[in-house]
Each structure stands twice: as structure tokens, then as C-alpha cells.
Scaffold this motif. Sequence first.
Motif, PDB file in Angstrom:
ATOM      1  N   SER A 106     -84.353 -44.334 -39.901  1.00  0.00           N
ATOM      2  CA  SER A 106     -84.757 -44.847 -38.585  1.00  0.00           C
ATOM      3  C   SER A 106     -85.872 -43.982 -38.009  1.00  0.00           C
ATOM      4  CB  SER A 106     -83.576 -44.847 -37.613  1.00  0.00           C
ATOM      5  OG  SER A 106     -83.294 -43.533 -37.184  1.00  0.00           O
ATOM      6  N   GLY A 107     -86.486 -44.468 -36.979  1.00  0.00           N
ATOM      7  CA  GLY A 107     -87.529 -43.711 -36.298  1.00  0.00           C
ATOM      8  C   GLY A 107     -87.000 -43.012 -35.063  1.00  0.00           C
ATOM      9  N   GLU A 108     -85.674 -42.800 -34.994  1.00  0.00           N
ATOM     10  CA  GLU A 108     -85.079 -42.169 -33.819  1.00  0.00           C
ATOM     11  C   GLU A 108     -85.639 -40.769 -33.630  1.00  0.00           C
ATOM     12  OE1 GLU A 108     -80.643 -42.999 -33.202  1.00  0.00           O
ATOM     13  OE2 GLU A 108     -80.954 -43.341 -35.346  1.00  0.00           O
ATOM     14  N   ASP A 109     -85.867 -40.427 -32.393  1.00  0.00           N
ATOM     15  CA  ASP A 109     -86.373 -39.093 -32.072  1.00  0.00           C
ATOM     16  C   ASP A 109     -85.229 -38.095 -32.059  1.00  0.00           C
ATOM     17  OD1 ASP A 109     -89.009 -39.857 -31.744  1.00  0.00           O
ATOM     18  OD2 ASP A 109     -88.738 -40.342 -29.635  1.00  0.00           O
ATOM     19  N   TYR A 110     -85.527 -36.894 -32.529  1.00  0.00           N
ATOM     20  CA  TYR A 110     -84.578 -35.798 -32.410  1.00  0.00           C
ATOM     21  C   TYR A 110     -84.720 -35.242 -31.001  1.00  0.00           C
ATOM     22  CZ  TYR A 110     -83.778 -35.759 -37.429  1.00  0.00           C
ATOM     23  OH  TYR A 110     -83.417 -36.084 -38.693  1.00  0.00           O
ATOM     24  N   SER A 111     -83.620 -34.808 -30.418  1.00  0.00           N
ATOM     25  CA  SER A 111     -83.677 -34.267 -29.060  1.00  0.00           C
ATOM     26  C   SER A 111     -83.084 -32.864 -29.032  1.00  0.00           C
ATOM     27  CB  SER A 111     -82.923 -35.178 -28.089  1.00  0.00           C
ATOM     28  OG  SER A 111     -81.532 -35.078 -28.306  1.00  0.00           O
ATOM     29  N   TRP A 112     -83.431 -32.113 -28.020  1.00  0.00           N
ATOM     30  CA  TRP A 112     -82.960 -30.743 -27.876  1.00  0.00           C
ATOM     31  C   TRP A 112     -81.432 -30.682 -27.809  1.00  0.00           C
ATOM     32  CZ3 TRP A 112     -84.083 -25.977 -28.740  1.00  0.00           C
ATOM     33  CH2 TRP A 112     -83.339 -24.974 -28.157  1.00  0.00           C
ATOM     34  N   GLY A 113     -80.822 -31.616 -27.143  1.00  0.00           N
ATOM     35  CA  GLY A 113     -79.367 -31.612 -26.981  1.00  0.00           C
ATOM     36  C   GLY A 113     -78.625 -32.262 -28.126  1.00  0.00           C
ATOM     37  N   GLY A 114     -79.347 -32.800 -29.113  1.00  0.00           N
ATOM     38  CA  GLY A 114     -78.709 -33.464 -30.241  1.00  0.00           C
ATOM     39  C   GLY A 114     -78.740 -34.968 -30.081  1.00  0.00           C
ATOM     40  N   THR A 115     -78.580 -35.664 -31.170  1.00  0.00           N
ATOM     41  CA  THR A 115     -78.575 -37.114 -31.192  1.00  0.00           C
ATOM     42  C   THR A 115     -77.289 -37.562 -31.841  1.00  0.00           C
ATOM     43  OG1 THR A 115     -80.974 -37.143 -31.429  1.00  0.00           O
ATOM     44  CG2 THR A 115     -79.830 -39.147 -32.019  1.00  0.00           C
ATOM     45  N   PHE A 116     -76.657 -38.603 -31.313  1.00  0.00           N
ATOM     46  CA  PHE A 116     -75.411 -39.099 -31.881  1.00  0.00           C
ATOM     47  C   PHE A 116     -75.466 -40.614 -31.917  1.00  0.00           C
ATOM     48  CE2 PHE A 116     -70.774 -40.108 -31.531  1.00  0.00           C
ATOM     49  CZ  PHE A 116     -70.443 -39.653 -32.786  1.00  0.00           C
ATOM     50  N   ASN A 117     -75.906 -41.164 -33.048  1.00  0.00           N
ATOM     51  CA  ASN A 117     -76.029 -42.608 -33.228  1.00  0.00           C
ATOM     52  C   ASN A 117     -74.655 -43.189 -33.522  1.00  0.00           C
ATOM     53  OD1 ASN A 117     -76.235 -45.119 -34.761  1.00  0.00           O
ATOM     54  ND2 ASN A 117     -78.428 -44.767 -34.761  1.00  0.00           N
ATOM     55  N   THR A 118     -74.198 -44.118 -32.676  1.00  0.00           N
ATOM     56  CA  THR A 118     -72.892 -44.748 -32.898  1.00  0.00           C
ATOM     57  C   THR A 118     -73.023 -46.196 -33.334  1.00  0.00           C
ATOM     58  OG1 THR A 118     -72.755 -45.349 -30.556  1.00  0.00           O
ATOM     59  CG2 THR A 118     -71.742 -43.261 -31.214  1.00  0.00           C
ATOM     60  N   SER A 119     -74.244 -46.721 -33.444  1.00  0.00           N
ATOM     61  CA  SER A 119     -74.390 -48.139 -33.767  1.00  0.00           C
ATOM     62  C   SER A 119     -74.712 -48.411 -35.238  1.00  0.00           C
ATOM     63  CB  SER A 119     -75.467 -48.770 -32.877  1.00  0.00           C
ATOM     64  OG  SER A 119     -76.702 -48.110 -33.062  1.00  0.00           O
ATOM     65  N   ALA A 120     -75.436 -47.526 -35.914  1.00  0.00           N
ATOM     66  CA  ALA A 120     -75.809 -47.761 -37.311  1.00  0.00           C
ATOM     67  C   ALA A 120     -74.627 -47.456 -38.237  1.00  0.00           C
ATOM     68  CB  ALA A 120     -77.002 -46.895 -37.699  1.00  0.00           C
ATOM     69  N   LYS A 121     -74.472 -48.270 -39.295  1.00  0.00           N
ATOM     70  CA  LYS A 121     -73.392 -48.030 -40.249  1.00  0.00           C
ATOM     71  C   LYS A 121     -73.741 -46.910 -41.225  1.00  0.00           C
ATOM     72  CE  LYS A 121     -71.112 -52.446 -40.130  1.00  0.00           C
ATOM     73  NZ  LYS A 121     -70.463 -53.482 -40.902  1.00  0.00           N
ATOM     74  N   THR A 122     -74.999 -46.801 -41.613  1.00  0.00           N
ATOM     75  CA  THR A 122     -75.427 -45.703 -42.490  1.00  0.00           C
ATOM     76  C   THR A 122     -76.173 -44.695 -41.633  1.00  0.00           C
ATOM     77  OG1 THR A 122     -77.424 -46.934 -43.103  1.00  0.00           O
ATOM     78  CG2 THR A 122     -75.554 -47.107 -44.582  1.00  0.00           C
ATOM     79  N   LYS A 123     -75.820 -43.439 -41.820  1.00  0.00           N
ATOM     80  CA  LYS A 123     -76.360 -42.393 -40.959  1.00  0.00           C
ATOM     81  C   LYS A 123     -76.877 -41.216 -41.768  1.00  0.00           C
ATOM     82  CE  LYS A 123     -72.962 -43.340 -37.303  1.00  0.00           C
ATOM     83  NZ  LYS A 123     -73.065 -44.708 -37.423  1.00  0.00           N
ATOM     84  N   THR A 124     -77.710 -40.427 -41.132  1.00  0.00           N
ATOM     85  CA  THR A 124     -78.189 -39.169 -41.683  1.00  0.00           C
ATOM     86  C   THR A 124     -77.791 -38.071 -40.697  1.00  0.00           C
ATOM     87  OG1 THR A 124     -80.064 -40.228 -42.765  1.00  0.00           O
ATOM     88  CG2 THR A 124     -80.228 -37.867 -42.392  1.00  0.00           C
ATOM     89  N   ALA A 125     -77.172 -37.008 -41.211  1.00  0.00           N
ATOM     90  CA  ALA A 125     -76.789 -35.881 -40.362  1.00  0.00           C
ATOM     91  C   ALA A 125     -77.685 -34.695 -40.688  1.00  0.00           C
ATOM     92  CB  ALA A 125     -75.330 -35.507 -40.579  1.00  0.00           C
ATOM     93  N   SER A 126     -78.166 -34.016 -39.656  1.00  0.00           N
ATOM     94  CA  SER A 126     -78.976 -32.810 -39.814  1.00  0.00           C
ATOM     95  C   SER A 126     -78.334 -31.719 -38.968  1.00  0.00           C
ATOM     96  CB  SER A 126     -80.411 -33.038 -39.330  1.00  0.00           C
ATOM     97  OG  SER A 126     -81.017 -34.069 -40.068  1.00  0.00           O
ATOM     98  N   ILE A 127     -78.165 -30.557 -39.579  1.00  0.00           N
ATOM     99  CA  ILE A 127     -77.537 -29.433 -38.886  1.00  0.00           C
ATOM    100  C   ILE A 127     -78.488 -28.241 -38.957  1.00  0.00           C
ATOM    101  CG2 ILE A 127     -75.550 -27.891 -38.803  1.00  0.00           C
ATOM    102  CD1 ILE A 127     -74.106 -30.008 -40.567  1.00  0.00           C
ATOM    103  N   THR A 128     -78.707 -27.587 -37.835  1.00  0.00           N
ATOM    104  CA  THR A 128     -79.511 -26.378 -37.796  1.00  0.00           C
ATOM    105  C   THR A 128     -78.559 -25.191 -37.814  1.00  0.00           C
ATOM    106  OG1 THR A 128     -81.208 -27.501 -36.504  1.00  0.00           O
ATOM    107  CG2 THR A 128     -81.240 -25.096 -36.507  1.00  0.00           C
ATOM    108  N   MET A 129     -78.740 -24.294 -38.788  1.00  0.00           N
ATOM    109  CA  MET A 129     -77.934 -23.093 -38.900  1.00  0.00           C
ATOM    110  C   MET A 129     -78.815 -21.869 -38.707  1.00  0.00           C
ATOM    111  SD  MET A 129     -74.830 -24.154 -39.681  1.00  0.00           S
ATOM    112  CE  MET A 129     -74.080 -22.605 -40.077  1.00  0.00           C
ATOM    113  N   LYS A 130     -78.321 -20.861 -37.997  1.00  0.00           N
ATOM    114  CA  LYS A 130     -79.034 -19.592 -37.864  1.00  0.00           C
ATOM    115  C   LYS A 130     -78.155 -18.504 -38.469  1.00  0.00           C
ATOM    116  CE  LYS A 130     -81.101 -16.271 -34.838  1.00  0.00           C
ATOM    117  NZ  LYS A 130     -81.110 -15.655 -33.546  1.00  0.00           N
ATOM    118  N   LEU A 131     -78.669 -17.888 -39.523  1.00  0.00           N
ATOM    119  CA  LEU A 131     -77.928 -16.837 -40.211  1.00  0.00           C
ATOM    120  C   LEU A 131     -78.695 -15.528 -40.099  1.00  0.00           C
ATOM    121  CD1 LEU A 131     -77.175 -18.872 -43.466  1.00  0.00           C
ATOM    122  CD2 LEU A 131     -75.741 -18.652 -41.451  1.00  0.00           C
ATOM    123  N   ASP A 132     -78.029 -14.478 -39.663  1.00  0.00           N
ATOM    124  CA  ASP A 132     -78.627 -13.143 -39.570  1.00  0.00           C
ATOM    125  C   ASP A 132     -77.996 -12.254 -40.626  1.00  0.00           C
ATOM    126  OD1 ASP A 132     -80.245 -13.700 -37.314  1.00  0.00           O
ATOM    127  OD2 ASP A 132     -78.525 -13.343 -35.998  1.00  0.00           O
TER     128      ASP A 132
END
Length: 68
Positions: free
Chosen positions: A42-68
Amino acid sequence: MISKATEDAKLRAEMIAKNSGAKLGNLRAANMGIFQITGQNSGEDYSWGGTFNTSAKTKTASITMKLD
């Protein structure tokens, strides 16, 4: 998903360290950042607070991790 994201981050860090002649030390801290769930291809925009699509049956999840 978090385990996979952390594994990917470690592989990237190892590659950066190897290419710069450095070595990785012990993990001191791990924090999860933005969690995005968007409709697949999809062309959905990513947002600072996160995006949570509840309408599409197939989804893509992206997670940002910070490791020190």
C-alpha cells in the motif's frame, strides 16, 4: 517479530564492524521504537506514533529496534 528484528540488527552491526575493522561488544540495552502495521503493497504513510491498519487482510509489519 521482535526477535527477527533484533537478529537483523545484529547482522547489520556485525557487517558495519567488520567493514570498519572494529569488533562488537556486549549488548547493553535494547529498546523497541515505532511499530508500523500497513496494508501490504500500500501507499500508506508511516507516522511518528505508528500505523495500525485494521482493514487490509494482508499486512506488512515494520519494527524499529535500538540496540546499544
